[in-house]
Design an enzyme around this catalytic site. Sequence first.
Site, short mmCIF file in Angstrom:
data_model
loop_
_atom_site.label_atom_id
_atom_site.label_comp_id
_atom_site.label_asym_id
_atom_site.label_seq_id
_atom_site.Cartn_x
_atom_site.Cartn_y
_atom_site.Cartn_z
N HIS A 51 0.86 -1.19 0.00
CA HIS A 51 0.00 0.00 0.00
C HIS A 51 0.89 1.23 0.00
O HIS A 51 2.10 1.13 0.17
CB HIS A 51 -0.89 0.02 1.25
N HIS A 96 5.54 5.65 -1.08
CA HIS A 96 6.32 4.43 -1.33
C HIS A 96 5.51 3.21 -0.90
O HIS A 96 4.58 3.32 -0.10
CB HIS A 96 7.65 4.48 -0.56
#
EC number: 3.1.4.58
Length: 185
Positions: free
Chosen positions: A43, A129
């Site tokens: 995620h 990220h």
Amino acid sequence: MANTHFFFALTLPDELKKELYGRIEQLKTAFPFKKWLHPADYHITMAFLGHASESMRNEAAARVKQTLEKEAAFPLILDEIGTFGRNDYPRILWAGVEFEQRLFDVQKKVYQACLEAGFSLDPKPFKPHITLARKYNGEEAFSLQQASSLTGLESKRFLASAITLYQTHIGASPSYEPICSVQLQ
């Protein structure tokens, strides 16, 4: 429940999770990290809430839903891997996305909605990220250049279409349980 924490994150499409996981399989033998994340846990964190009462979580979820109700889905491009921490013995190995202003705009809205719900959030700048692994523990120094060549990670386009509130389950795999999601238009 004291060890449980919550966070809002950009939900990644299942196809992207599978493809990313497949590309990093070679890294697992070449670069020993203490923990490789389960692909279901991939995620992009938008706001880390920490421990939160049910009433505060509900308030944050309602505010996030309201603030994103007219927000359209948008494309993102997966384009690199990188690290946090020391270059030779990194703390985190991650996959990044090309800069997209819409991602930063949506993150600001989610972050602000959580502040308005009463949360104290980390003020560090947003660095989108996808965490892949934690705590490099190899005998040889880590090489980002070698790791990048092994993944063969070229530009991979995907649609950012949902923001999810997750709960952690420390020690479980996968570790993150979706609580509720907001679909972007």
